[in-house]
Scaffold this active site. Structure first.
Site, PDB file in Angstrom:
ATOM      1  N   ARG A  68      33.377 -40.818  55.469  1.00  0.00           N
ATOM      2  CA  ARG A  68      33.407 -40.405  54.078  1.00  0.00           C
ATOM      3  C   ARG A  68      34.497 -39.353  53.882  1.00  0.00           C
ATOM      4  NH1 ARG A  68      29.740 -37.475  53.060  1.00  0.00           N
ATOM      5  NH2 ARG A  68      28.571 -37.503  55.007  1.00  0.00           N
ATOM      6  N   TYR A 196      35.723 -47.930  54.118  1.00  0.00           N
ATOM      7  CA  TYR A 196      34.654 -47.380  54.964  1.00  0.00           C
ATOM      8  C   TYR A 196      33.308 -47.327  54.220  1.00  0.00           C
ATOM      9  CZ  TYR A 196      31.448 -44.208  57.130  1.00  0.00           C
ATOM     10  OH  TYR A 196      30.290 -43.693  57.641  1.00  0.00           O
ATOM     11  N   GLY A 197      32.245 -47.680  54.912  1.00  0.00           N
ATOM     12  CA  GLY A 197      30.871 -47.743  54.402  1.00  0.00           C
ATOM     13  C   GLY A 197      30.526 -46.829  53.245  1.00  0.00           C
ATOM     14  N   GLY A 198      30.332 -45.542  53.558  1.00  0.00           N
ATOM     15  CA  GLY A 198      29.845 -44.611  52.544  1.00  0.00           C
ATOM     16  C   GLY A 198      30.767 -44.488  51.340  1.00  0.00           C
ATOM     17  N   HIS A 225      18.310 -37.495  50.386  1.00  0.00           N
ATOM     18  CA  HIS A 225      18.910 -37.972  51.641  1.00  0.00           C
ATOM     19  C   HIS A 225      17.852 -37.865  52.744  1.00  0.00           C
ATOM     20  CE1 HIS A 225      22.582 -37.566  54.596  1.00  0.00           C
ATOM     21  NE2 HIS A 225      22.188 -38.816  54.478  1.00  0.00           N
ATOM     22  N   SER A 247      24.067 -35.735  57.506  1.00  0.00           N
ATOM     23  CA  SER A 247      24.631 -36.921  58.140  1.00  0.00           C
ATOM     24  C   SER A 247      24.758 -36.736  59.649  1.00  0.00           C
ATOM     25  CB  SER A 247      26.010 -37.204  57.543  1.00  0.00           C
ATOM     26  OG  SER A 247      25.885 -37.348  56.144  1.00  0.00           O
ATOM     27  N   ALA A 248      24.386 -37.774  60.383  1.00  0.00           N
ATOM     28  CA  ALA A 248      24.455 -37.788  61.853  1.00  0.00           C
ATOM     29  C   ALA A 248      23.671 -36.627  62.483  1.00  0.00           C
ATOM     30  CB  ALA A 248      25.914 -37.800  62.329  1.00  0.00           C
ATOM     31  N   CYS A 249      22.528 -36.308  61.888  1.00  0.00           N
ATOM     32  CA  CYS A 249      21.655 -35.266  62.445  1.00  0.00           C
ATOM     33  C   CYS A 249      20.269 -35.788  62.790  1.00  0.00           C
ATOM     34  CB  CYS A 249      21.564 -34.085  61.491  1.00  0.00           C
ATOM     35  SG  CYS A 249      23.097 -33.148  61.411  1.00  0.00           S
ATOM     36  N   LYS A 251      18.271 -38.718  61.398  1.00  0.00           N
ATOM     37  CA  LYS A 251      17.307 -39.421  60.544  1.00  0.00           C
ATOM     38  C   LYS A 251      16.942 -40.793  61.113  1.00  0.00           C
ATOM     39  CE  LYS A 251      19.736 -39.105  56.791  1.00  0.00           C
ATOM     40  NZ  LYS A 251      20.803 -38.344  57.462  1.00  0.00           N
ATOM     41  N   THR A 252      17.965 -41.595  61.448  1.00  0.00           N
ATOM     42  CA  THR A 252      17.678 -42.937  61.964  1.00  0.00           C
ATOM     43  C   THR A 252      16.816 -42.840  63.208  1.00  0.00           C
ATOM     44  OG1 THR A 252      19.801 -43.686  61.102  1.00  0.00           O
ATOM     45  CG2 THR A 252      18.733 -45.097  62.735  1.00  0.00           C
ATOM     46  N   ASP A 276      17.497 -43.347  55.603  1.00  0.00           N
ATOM     47  CA  ASP A 276      18.617 -42.575  55.022  1.00  0.00           C
ATOM     48  C   ASP A 276      18.343 -42.061  53.608  1.00  0.00           C
ATOM     49  OD1 ASP A 276      21.322 -41.592  55.526  1.00  0.00           O
ATOM     50  OD2 ASP A 276      22.002 -43.005  54.004  1.00  0.00           O
ATOM     51  N   ARG A 369      29.546 -47.446  63.510  1.00  0.00           N
ATOM     52  CA  ARG A 369      28.231 -47.733  62.915  1.00  0.00           C
ATOM     53  C   ARG A 369      27.833 -49.190  63.081  1.00  0.00           C
ATOM     54  NH1 ARG A 369      25.767 -43.494  59.450  1.00  0.00           N
ATOM     55  NH2 ARG A 369      27.133 -41.705  59.780  1.00  0.00           N
ATOM     56  N   ASN A 496      10.010 -35.659  69.717  1.00  0.00           N
ATOM     57  CA  ASN A 496       9.879 -34.988  68.422  1.00  0.00           C
ATOM     58  C   ASN A 496       8.513 -35.264  67.788  1.00  0.00           C
ATOM     59  OD1 ASN A 496      12.441 -33.888  68.618  1.00  0.00           O
ATOM     60  ND2 ASN A 496      13.419 -35.639  67.606  1.00  0.00           N
TER      61      ASN A 496
HETATM   62  P1  GTP Z   1      23.518 -40.660  58.828  1.00  0.00           P
HETATM   63  O1  GTP Z   1      23.368 -42.134  58.952  1.00  0.00           O
HETATM   64  O2  GTP Z   1      24.926 -40.201  59.001  1.00  0.00           O
HETATM   65  O3  GTP Z   1      22.918 -40.091  57.575  1.00  0.00           O
HETATM   66  O4  GTP Z   1      22.816 -39.978  60.114  1.00  0.00           O
HETATM   67  P2  GTP Z   1      21.351 -39.831  60.698  1.00  0.00           P
HETATM   68  O5  GTP Z   1      20.765 -38.558  60.204  1.00  0.00           O
HETATM   69  O6  GTP Z   1      20.565 -41.066  60.519  1.00  0.00           O
HETATM   70  O7  GTP Z   1      21.653 -39.576  62.255  1.00  0.00           O
HETATM   71  P3  GTP Z   1      21.258 -40.400  63.557  1.00  0.00           P
HETATM   72  O8  GTP Z   1      19.773 -40.572  63.709  1.00  0.00           O
HETATM   73  O9  GTP Z   1      22.068 -41.623  63.594  1.00  0.00           O
HETATM   74  O10 GTP Z   1      21.726 -39.400  64.717  1.00  0.00           O
HETATM   75  C1  GTP Z   1      23.033 -39.011  64.887  1.00  0.00           C
HETATM   76  C2  GTP Z   1      23.282 -38.489  66.268  1.00  0.00           C
HETATM   77  O11 GTP Z   1      22.329 -37.471  66.617  1.00  0.00           O
HETATM   78  C3  GTP Z   1      23.168 -39.569  67.329  1.00  0.00           C
HETATM   79  O12 GTP Z   1      24.247 -39.448  68.204  1.00  0.00           O
HETATM   80  C4  GTP Z   1      21.865 -39.265  68.008  1.00  0.00           C
HETATM   81  O13 GTP Z   1      21.857 -39.695  69.350  1.00  0.00           O
HETATM   82  C5  GTP Z   1      21.722 -37.748  67.874  1.00  0.00           C
HETATM   83  N1  GTP Z   1      20.287 -37.355  67.817  1.00  0.00           N
HETATM   84  C6  GTP Z   1      19.336 -37.897  67.020  1.00  0.00           C
HETATM   85  N2  GTP Z   1      18.123 -37.335  67.253  1.00  0.00           N
HETATM   86  C7  GTP Z   1      18.314 -36.388  68.208  1.00  0.00           C
HETATM   87  C8  GTP Z   1      17.438 -35.465  68.861  1.00  0.00           C
HETATM   88  O14 GTP Z   1      16.233 -35.386  68.617  1.00  0.00           O
HETATM   89  N3  GTP Z   1      18.017 -34.630  69.794  1.00  0.00           N
HETATM   90  C9  GTP Z   1      19.343 -34.681  70.085  1.00  0.00           C
HETATM   91  N4  GTP Z   1      19.823 -33.846  70.987  1.00  0.00           N
HETATM   92  N5  GTP Z   1      20.195 -35.557  69.486  1.00  0.00           N
HETATM   93  C10 GTP Z   1      19.691 -36.397  68.565  1.00  0.00           C
HETATM   94  C1  SPV Z   2      26.099 -40.486  55.980  1.00  0.00           C
HETATM   95  O1  SPV Z   2      27.271 -40.122  56.178  1.00  0.00           O
HETATM   96  O2  SPV Z   2      25.185 -39.680  55.652  1.00  0.00           O
HETATM   97  C2  SPV Z   2      25.719 -41.904  56.164  1.00  0.00           C
HETATM   98  C3  SPV Z   2      26.778 -42.870  56.375  1.00  0.00           C
HETATM   99  O3  SPV Z   2      24.542 -42.239  56.085  1.00  0.00           O
HETATM  100  S1  SPV Z   2      27.624 -43.254  54.881  1.00  0.00           S
HETATM  101  O4  SPV Z   2      26.961 -44.415  54.300  1.00  0.00           O
HETATM  102  O5  SPV Z   2      28.972 -43.553  55.248  1.00  0.00           O
HETATM  103  O6  SPV Z   2      27.538 -42.142  53.974  1.00  0.00           O
HETATM  104 MN    MN Z   3      23.228 -40.559  55.476  1.00  0.00          MN
END
Ligand code: GTP
Ligand code: SPV
Ligand code: MN
Length: 586
Positions: A68, A196-198, A225, A247-249, A251-252, A276, A369, A496
């Site tokens: 993004r 790109y996606g987002g 979010h 993002s990338a913290c 959630k998935t 998400d 992704r 967790n």
């Molecule tokens: P967006 O799709 O960007 O909104 O991200 P998201 O919040 O869904 O993040 P996602 O679950 O994909 O995690 C992103 C990164 O964090 C990955 O590289 C995971 O391996 C890492 N991660 C997720 N959960 C944990 C956790 O409990 N501990 C640690 N150390 N890393 C984690």
């Molecule tokens: C984020 O960045 O929080 C995502 C990926 O979930 S995107 O759809 O590119 O925003």
């Molecule tokens: Mn997101």
């Protein structure tokens, strides 16, 4: 035929001048044909090993178009103050004119696809309809996975003018002229020069968060979010949690977690409703109910493996589009950092160059992704397609903090919980362009996604309390505390659940807690660490430490963050901040 829709499409056609227009009806034959073109004619996709990864494809984006672009994302309201200090703003008329020039003839030589899509179950009272016009087959194929598309959506729309008008063109994929612009007052989104996606799957961040947050404020609901998950206890009772992490913290990962063995044996299960985005409304019972408006996952690939997230791996075994991962040439499968410890010897990196794992260069882009169907997720909730959604017992905020934020704490009440969400901060990640690992304030994980003035957004959160007679309890978590060697202290992922169970017990009034200046914390012995060889009570003490000096710095940082909103920050939040400050200094 819907006149408003037809007039709008005519106008956009005249502007972008495509060679032809194709309506997406959602039939499998049509999707297969577009996939075939993307593989054989335009090479936007590469077909992967049909035995190992049936109906899976690899897509490589342009090298400069991998995340993004927050600095090129605009909220275009008539009055600048309605976009607020945390959004980029352009005057709507000026923006239409500026982007109109870029869109002029941008689809020449290409097909314009018309994608009718629904966020939420088609025809449900909580669903909302969008139309995306795009010159990208990749967008069509991703929207087919991420949303509900085609003829049923048009039928549900009928002759209504109530749809979000999305226009997207790859144009030249020019970095400089890349713009992601939102016109909340016109229900319109214009996105140009990205693939790109987002930035281009307009149902996702652009509609389901930025436009929807604006609609939610007007209509009395919330677009957040957030992931949504259900925890089933051994008696078979399921409680639902919504959690907002940037993002990338995580959630998935949290949404799909697999309980540690000791809990599995007792009969605990976790069900994924969404990973998400959550749309939250007050139900007739006065509780907060959540739907996941999406139909698929656009998840981070790196770090996903058999240990961290087996359910995500299970989801991406078929009907998946992988973007910017490495290609294993020996068996035509995909690879990314953290999948396993055996990078393929004969491989191409995300750029399509031959790649030596020993080079120190990553094989997959850090923001690579997968786009996969939610219904393929082994732990998808049976409520996933319930148009009414699920009742929420707890809301969790969380971010990536090396220090400061403890593993978990509970707010004192809704108002204090809104304050806790508003003072969130997190280290930046590769999900957006720019520096990675820099702490920034990111209230409710919505900093890049709030479609209006964030001060008004806080007021909206506070006002929701008057409608929710039976509100969820609000918590904050941090899975990412680091030790002196910068290693994660908490094992995270499946473990967790141990923290989530404390949270649910608190919601039921069953667990103990100690009051601290920031809120209620578990005592070290309140989180079950049985079966965790690397976690001792001392480790728990470390994870639950509230360092006064760090929190004094935090208060100062929040104060200057709040200052930029001037009169639009709710006074109750300022009072909460004063209360926190004096509690720390006591
Ligand atoms: P967006 O799709 O960007 O909104 O991200 P998201 O919040 O869904 O993040 P996602 O679950 O994909 O995690 C992103 C990164 O964090 C990955 O590289 C995971 O391996 C890492 N991660 C997720 N959960 C944990 C956790 O409990 N501990 C640690 N150390 N890393 C984690
Ligand atoms: C984020 O960045 O929080 C995502 C990926 O979930 S995107 O759809 O590119 O925003
Ligand atoms: Mn997101």
């Amino acid at each position: 035929m819907n006149k408003v829709l037809m007039n709008w499409i005519d106008e956009m056609e005249a502007l972008t001048q495509p060679d032809q227009i194709v309506w997406i009806d959602g039939s499998r034959e049509q999707i297969e044909e577009i996939t075939r073109q993307a593989v054989e004619e335009t090479h936007e996709l590469e077909r992967l090993n049909p035995e190992k990864l049936p109906n899976c494809y690899l897509h490589r984006s342009a090298l400069n178009d991998v995340a993004r672009v927050e600095e090129k994302t605009f909220i275009c309201t008539k009055r600048k103050e309605d976009a607020g200090p945390t959004n980029n703003w352009m005057d709507p008329a000026a923006c239409y004119e500026k982007l109109g020039k870029l869109f002029q003839g941008s689809m020449r030589g290409r097909t314009m696809y018309v994608i009718p899509y629904s966020m939420g179950i088609v025809g449900s009272p909580f669903a909302k309809i969008g139309m995306e016009l795009t010159d990208s087959r990749y967008v069509v194929l991703n929207m087919d996975i991420m949303t509900r598309i085609g003829k049923p959506v048009l039928d549900a729309l009928g002759d209504s003018a109530d749809f979000v008008r999305g226009l997207h063109s790859k144009a030249e994929l020019s970095n400089e002229d890349r713009y992601i612009c939102h016109f909340p007052e016109d229900n319109t989104i214009w996105s140009i020069n990205s693939g790109y996606g987002g930035n281009v799957l307009l149902g996702k961040k652009c509609f389901a968060l930025r436009i929807a947050s604006h609609l939610g404020r007007q209509e009395g609901w919330m677009a957040e979010h957030m992931l949504i998950l259900g925890i089933e206890d051994p008696k078979g009772e399921v409680k639902y949690i919504a959690a907002a992490f940037p993002s990338a913290c995580g959630k998935t990962n949290l949404a799909m977690l697999i309980p540690p063995a000791l809990y599995r044996e007792k009969g605990y299960k976790v069900w994924c409703v969404g990973d998400d985005i959550a749309w939250l409304r007050v139900g007739p019972d006065g509780r907060l109910w959540a739907i996941n408006p999406e139909a698929g996952f656009f998840g981070v690939a790196p770090g996903t493996n058999e240990k961290t997230n087996p359910n995500a791996l299970g989801t991406v075994q078929r009907d998946t589009i992988f973007t910017n991962v490495a290609l294993n040439l020996d068996d035509n499968t995909v690879w990314w950092e953290g999948l396993d410890n055996e990078p393929p010897k004969n491989a191409l990196n995300w750029k399509g160059e031959s790649w030596d794992p020993a080079s120190g260069e990553p094989g997959a882009h850090p923001n690579s992704r997968f786009t996969a169907r939610a219904i393929h997720c082994p732990c998808i909730s049976r409520e996933f397609e319930n148009p009414m959604g699920v009742p929420i017992s707890a809301i969790i905020f969380g971010g990536r903090r090396a220090k400061t934020a403890p593993l978990v704490y509970q707010s004192r009440n809704w108002q204090n919980g809104v304050f806790v969400g508003s003072i969130m901060a997190s280290e930046t990640t590769a999900a957006a362009t720019g520096a990675v690992g820099v702490v920034r304030r990111d209230p409710m994980a919505m900093l890049p996604f709030c479609g209006y003035n964030m001060g008004d957004y806080f007021s909206h959160w506070l006002e929701m309390e008057t409608k929710i007679t039976n509100p969820p309890k609000i918590f904050n978590v941090n899975w990412f505390r680091l030790d002196e060697e910068r290693r994660f202290i908490w094992p995270g992922y499946g473990d967790n659940l141990r923290v989530l169970l404390w949270i649910l017990e608190r919601c039921e009034g069953k667990a103990d807690a100690v009051e601290t200046p920031i809120g209620f914390l578990p005592r070290p012995e309140d989180i079950n660490i049985e079966g965790l060889p690397d976690v001792s009570l001392d480790t728990m003490r470390e994870l639950l430490k509230v360092d006064s000096q760090l929190w004094r710095e935090e208060v100062n940082s929040v104060r200057s963050f709040y200052e930029q909103f001037e009169g639009r920050i709710p006074s109750v939040l300022l009072r909460e901040l004063d209360t926190l400050e004096s509690a720390i200094n006591r």
